[in-house]
Design a protein around this motif. Structure first.
Motif, PDB file in Angstrom:
ATOM      1  N   ALA A 168       2.330  11.538  -0.068  1.00  0.00           N
ATOM      2  CA  ALA A 168       1.229  10.898   0.652  1.00  0.00           C
ATOM      3  C   ALA A 168       0.817   9.597  -0.024  1.00  0.00           C
ATOM      4  N   ALA A 169       0.871   9.560  -1.366  1.00  0.00           N
ATOM      5  CA  ALA A 169       0.457   8.365  -2.101  1.00  0.00           C
ATOM      6  C   ALA A 169       1.331   7.163  -1.758  1.00  0.00           C
ATOM      7  N   ALA A 170       2.623   7.410  -1.536  1.00  0.00           N
ATOM      8  CA  ALA A 170       3.539   6.312  -1.217  1.00  0.00           C
ATOM      9  C   ALA A 170       3.177   5.634   0.095  1.00  0.00           C
ATOM     10  N   LEU A 171       2.455   6.346   0.960  1.00  0.00           N
ATOM     11  CA  LEU A 171       2.106   5.786   2.272  1.00  0.00           C
ATOM     12  C   LEU A 171       1.075   4.671   2.190  1.00  0.00           C
ATOM     13  N   PHE A 172       0.457   4.471   1.014  1.00  0.00           N
ATOM     14  CA  PHE A 172      -0.562   3.433   0.870  1.00  0.00           C
ATOM     15  C   PHE A 172      -0.035   2.056   1.256  1.00  0.00           C
ATOM     16  N   GLY A 173       1.284   1.871   1.209  1.00  0.00           N
ATOM     17  CA  GLY A 173       1.846   0.552   1.453  1.00  0.00           C
ATOM     18  C   GLY A 173       1.991   0.167   2.904  1.00  0.00           C
ATOM     19  N   THR A 174       1.696   1.082   3.822  1.00  0.00           N
ATOM     20  CA  THR A 174       1.872   0.770   5.241  1.00  0.00           C
ATOM     21  C   THR A 174       0.586   1.042   6.009  1.00  0.00           C
ATOM     22  N   SER A 175       0.369   0.352   7.103  1.00  0.00           N
ATOM     23  CA  SER A 175      -0.852   0.518   7.885  1.00  0.00           C
ATOM     24  C   SER A 175      -1.020   1.975   8.311  1.00  0.00           C
ATOM     25  N   GLY A 176      -2.205   2.526   8.062  1.00  0.00           N
ATOM     26  CA  GLY A 176      -2.497   3.918   8.381  1.00  0.00           C
ATOM     27  C   GLY A 176      -2.260   4.856   7.227  1.00  0.00           C
ATOM     28  N   GLY A 177      -1.618   4.378   6.165  1.00  0.00           N
ATOM     29  CA  GLY A 177      -1.240   5.234   5.052  1.00  0.00           C
ATOM     30  C   GLY A 177      -2.406   5.821   4.281  1.00  0.00           C
ATOM     31  N   VAL A 178      -3.439   5.023   4.039  1.00  0.00           N
ATOM     32  CA  VAL A 178      -4.599   5.526   3.303  1.00  0.00           C
ATOM     33  C   VAL A 178      -5.299   6.611   4.122  1.00  0.00           C
ATOM     34  N   MET A 179      -5.484   6.342   5.397  1.00  0.00           N
ATOM     35  CA  MET A 179      -6.136   7.314   6.283  1.00  0.00           C
ATOM     36  C   MET A 179      -5.361   8.633   6.315  1.00  0.00           C
ATOM     37  N   VAL A 180      -4.056   8.553   6.556  1.00  0.00           N
ATOM     38  CA  VAL A 180      -3.230   9.757   6.640  1.00  0.00           C
ATOM     39  C   VAL A 180      -3.274  10.534   5.334  1.00  0.00           C
TER      40      VAL A 180
ATOM     41  N   ALA B 194       2.282  -0.796 -14.014  1.00  0.00           N
ATOM     42  CA  ALA B 194       2.390   0.146 -12.901  1.00  0.00           C
ATOM     43  C   ALA B 194       2.881  -0.612 -11.677  1.00  0.00           C
ATOM     44  N   ILE B 195       3.720   0.049 -10.885  1.00  0.00           N
ATOM     45  CA  ILE B 195       4.371  -0.587  -9.749  1.00  0.00           C
ATOM     46  C   ILE B 195       3.810  -0.016  -8.456  1.00  0.00           C
ATOM     47  N   ALA B 196       3.296  -0.874  -7.588  1.00  0.00           N
ATOM     48  CA  ALA B 196       2.713  -0.447  -6.315  1.00  0.00           C
ATOM     49  C   ALA B 196       3.807   0.010  -5.345  1.00  0.00           C
ATOM     50  N   PRO B 197       3.454   0.858  -4.382  1.00  0.00           N
ATOM     51  CA  PRO B 197       4.454   1.428  -3.461  1.00  0.00           C
ATOM     52  C   PRO B 197       5.335   0.411  -2.757  1.00  0.00           C
ATOM     53  N   SER B 198       4.738  -0.660  -2.231  1.00  0.00           N
ATOM     54  CA  SER B 198       5.503  -1.583  -1.389  1.00  0.00           C
ATOM     55  C   SER B 198       6.486  -2.454  -2.152  1.00  0.00           C
ATOM     56  N   VAL B 199       6.320  -2.553  -3.464  1.00  0.00           N
ATOM     57  CA  VAL B 199       7.231  -3.383  -4.259  1.00  0.00           C
ATOM     58  C   VAL B 199       8.659  -2.849  -4.149  1.00  0.00           C
TER      59      VAL B 199
END
Length: 597
Positions: free
Chosen positions: A435-447, A233-238
Motif C-alpha cells: 500500500a505504501a508504494a501507491l503513494f506515487g500515483t493519484s489516489g494512492g494515499v487515499m487507498v 531514502a528513496i521515494a516510490p516514484s523514483v
C-alpha cells in the motif's frame, strides 16, 4: 481522399479531422522541425520553426489544420534556409555552455542546432549572463540566458495549475532582442509568489532555462566528511522512472540497482521511503479515526501498542484533506485558505523520515549522535526542496535530490548503471507494505489509508475495487463502509482540478479528500526525467507504465497493508510512542499547516 507529403501519397484518414499538420506528420513518421509546439497545453505559433509549404504557400505546421488533398513539402531548400536563419538567431542569444548544463543529455535545442548545422555568429559576455540567472527560490532556478522564448513553461504552468506564475518579458541578450522567462512579479522570488514550485515548468522546458536547485554539492561534502553519517531514502516514484535516464524501457523498476549505486557513491545507509509512507498512513489513519469520533484505545490493543503519552485531541473538522504534497499545501495556503483547518496535520513521508530517523538511529546505535546524521531524500518532486526548509523540517531534512539529480550523481561517479548488480535496502527502515508504494500515483494515499482502516477496524479488505481510485480521471468519488460508517471520499487529480471540484461540489459534504498537485501523481512529478515533447504530444502511455510499477507491487509484496508492517510497529514500541500521542505529534505532525511565502 489523400494527402501528399514530399511527393508521397498517404490515404486521408477521418481521424485526421481537426489535427494540425505537425500532428499528422508525427503520426506518419515524417518529423517536422519544431520547438514551441506542446499540444497538451495548446502552445503553438511561438518559435516559427515548423515552416512547411502547403499547396505552395509557407505556413506554420503547428497552427495549420490538415485538409484532404493537401500537398505538403517539409524540407525544401527555402524552408531549410528559413529555419536555419531562425535557429542561428536563437543561438546568438543562447548561453552555449553544454558541458556544464544539466540538460546536456537531453536538450532539444542542442539536437536542433546539430540537425540544422546552425552556427553562433556572436559571443555572449560572461559578466552579462551571470545577471540573468535567478536562483532566489529554494526549489527552482531560472536562467534567462538559456531561454528561447518558446512559452512552453508559461503555457504548461497555466494548464497544470490554473495559475499564472511565469511570464515572458523582453530581454535583450548579447544585444539580440527577444523574450525570456521570469516570475510573474520579477521583483519577488518564486517562493514568495503563488507558484506551487511543482516543477511542471521544468518538464516543459526544451533547454536548461528552468531547473531544480541542485543539492549535489552539499551531498558530496557530507560524504567526504568522515565525521558525518550519511543516510538516504528513496521515494516510490523514483524507481519507476530513473531507468529512463539510462536507456531502460518506460515502466522498468530499477530500485535494486539504485540501492547498489548509492552504496557505491558512498552513502552509509540506504532506506526505502516507502517505510516512511507506512508511518504516514499509520498517523493519518488514526487522525481520521479521531475526527470520526471512533475510540482508538481498542485499536491500539489490537496492534499491541502501549500508551506512555496522552493522546492529542484533534478539534479539526471533517473532511480530512491529505497533506503529503507540498505543492498542494502551497496552493491551499495561497488560494484556498478556507480548506486549511481541514488539512491533515500528519507530515509527508519525507518529513516523517527526516525527524524519525534522527530520533531512532541514536537509540539503536549509541555511537551515533543526532547532530552527525545527514539525511537525504531522493524524490520525484521539486517542491520537496522548499518543504525541507520549512521551520517544521529544519534540521531534519538536510538535502533533497530529484530523480534527475540522482541520475546526474550516478553519471558523475562514472557508474555503469545498467550493469549494476541488484542490491538491498538497509533494514532499520526496511520492509514496507504494498500500500505504501501507491503513494506515487493519484489516489494512492487515499487507498492506502482506507485499506489500513478496513483491515484494522473491520478485519476485512476494502469494499471497493481500489483500481477504480487509481485511474487518471480528473476527479474520482466513491463511498466505502468502515466501522459501520458510510465514508464519502474524493480524489482530486492535479492542481488545476481543485477549482473544478470546488465549483461542482461542496467539499464539506465529504469525509476524506486527497489532492495531488501534479497530474496523475508523483510519477509525473517535476523532478522526474524529462519526456520529449514529441512523445508527450502523442501519448500518455508513459505515465501509465510508470504507474504500473507501483500498482503491480501489490502482486509481489505479501504485506498488503500497513497493519502487517511488524518493523514499523516495533519502531513505535522502541520509541515508546503510539499514533497521535504527544510524542508522535512532535515527530510526525505539523502544529500548523500555514506556510510562509
Amino acid at each position: 481522399m489523400s494527402i501528399k507529403i514530399n511527393g508521397r501519397s498517404y490515404p486521408y484518414q477521418s481521424s485526421y479531422n481537426g489535427l494540425n499538420i505537425i500532428e499528422v506528420c508525427q503520426l506518419l513518421k515524417q518529423p517536422i522541425t519544431a520547438l514551441c509546439f506542446l499540444k497538451q497545453c495548446s502552445n503553438i505559433a511561438r518559435c516559427g520553426l515548423c515552416l512547411v509549404s502547403v499547396n505552395h504557400a509557407l505556413k506554420l505546421a503547428c497552427a495549420t489544420k490538415i485538409a484532404d488533398g493537401d500537398q505538403i513539402e517539409i524540407d525544401t531548400p527555402e524552408i531549410k534556409q528559413a529555419v536555419l536563419t531562425k535557429v542561428n538567431g536563437l543561438l546568438n542569444r543562447h548561453q552555449f555552455n553544454c558541458g556544464s548544463c544539466s540538460r546536456r543529455h537531453n536538450c532539444e535545442f542542442l539536437k536542433l542546432v546539430i540537425t540544422t548545422k546552425a552556427k553562433k555568429t556572436s559571443q555572449s559576455k560572461p559578466h552579462e549572463l551571470k545577471t540573468l540567472s535567478d536562483d532566489r527560490s529554494a526549489a527552482i532556478v531560472l536562467d534567462q540566458s538559456k531561454c528561447l522564448g518558446c512559452n512552453r513553461c508559461v503555457a504548461n504552468c497555466k494548464y497544470r495549475t490554473g495559475l499564472d506564475c511565469l511570464k515572458l518579458i523582453p530581454t535583450p541578450i548579447n544585444k539580440q532582442p527577444g523574450l525570456a522567462v521570469c516570475p510573474i512579479d520579477p521583483k519577488k522570488p518564486l517562493d514568495q509568489s503563488k507558484c506551487l514550485l511543482c516543477g511542471q515548468c521544468i518538464l516543459a522546458c526544451p533547454t536548461g532555462a528552468l531547473s531544480e536547485k541542485s543539492h549535489i554539492d552539499r551531498i558530496l561534502a557530507a560524504i567526504k566528511d568522515q565525521k558525518t553519517y550519511v543516510v538516504c531514502a528513496i521515494a516510490p516514484s523514483v524507481r519507476t522512472a530513473l531507468g529512463e535516464e539510462f536507456g531502460f524501457p518506460y515502466g522498468t523498476d530499477v530500485i535494486k540497482k539504485i540501492y547498489t549505486a548509492l552504496k557505491q557513491i558512498g552513502i552509509d545507509q540506504v532506506y526505502d521511503l516507502n517505510f516512511a509512507a507506512d508511518l504516514t498512513i499509520f498517523e493519518e489513519a488514526f487522525e481520521f479515526v479521531n475526527r470520526l469520533g471512533i475510540n482508538i484505545e481498542p485499536l491500539l490493543k489490537k496492534l499491541n501498542l502501549k500508551r506512555d503519552h496522552p493522546n492529542v485531541v484533534h478539534h479539526h473538522p471533517l473532511p480530512l484533506i491529505t497533506s503529503c504534497c507540498p505543492a498542494w499545501m502551497r496552493l491551499a495556503n495561497h488560494t484556498y485558505p478556507e480548506w486549511i483547518e481541514h488539512i491533515s496535520s500528519t507530515k509527508s513521508p519525507q518529513s516523517i523520515y527526516g525527524s524519525m530517523i534522527k530520533e531512532f538511529l541514536p537509540k539503536t546505535n549509541p555511537k551515533l549522535k543526532k547532530a552527525s546524521i545527514f539525511t537525504i531524500n531522493i524524490v520525484p518532486c521539486t517542491a520537496k526542496k522548499y518543504e525541507a526548509i520549512l521551520p517544521v523540517n529544519q534540521g531534519n531534512v538536510d538535502a533533497v535530490l530529484t530523480t534527475r539529480e540522482l541520475a546526474a550523481l550516478i553519471r558523475l561517479h562514472k557508474i555503469d548503471f545498467a550493469k549494476l548488480p541488484d542490491g538491498k535496502a538497509d533494514q532499520v527502515m526496511g520492509p514496507f507494505s504494498s500500500a505504501a508504494a501507491l503513494f506515487g500515483t493519484s489516489g494512492g494515499v487515499m487507498v492506502s489509508v482506507l485499506k489500513f482502516l478496513a483491515k484494522l477496524i473491520d478485519n476485512k479488505d476494502l469494499n471497493i475495487k481500489f483500481n477504480s481510485l487509481l485511474n487518471f480521471d480528473d476527479i474520482k468519488k466513491a463511498t466505502v463502509k468502515i466501522a459501520n460508517k458510510t465514508i464519502k471520499i474524493a480524489i482530486i487529480n492535479g492542481a488545476a482540478n481543485v477549482a473544478v471540484f470546488k465549483n461542482k461540489f461542496d467539499f464539506k459534504s465529504f469525509h476524506f479528500i486527497e489532492v495531488m498537485s501534479c497530474k496523475n501523481g508523483c510519477i509525473n512529478g517535476g523532478g522526474q526525467p524529462i519526456i520529449p515533447a514529441n512523445t508527450l504530444n502523442q501519448t500518455n502511455d508513459i505515465l501509465c507504465k510508470r504507474s504500473s510499477v507501483l500498482v503491480n507491487n501489490q502482486k509481489h509484496n505479501k504485506m498488503a497493508t500497513t497493519v502487517q508492517n511488524a518493523s514499523m510497529l516495533e519502531m513505535y514500541r522502541i520509541l515508546k510512542m503510539v499514533p497521535n500521542d504527544e510524542y508522535a505529534y512532535r515527530i510526525a505532525h505539523n502544529t500548523t499547516n500555514k506556510q510562509k511565502g
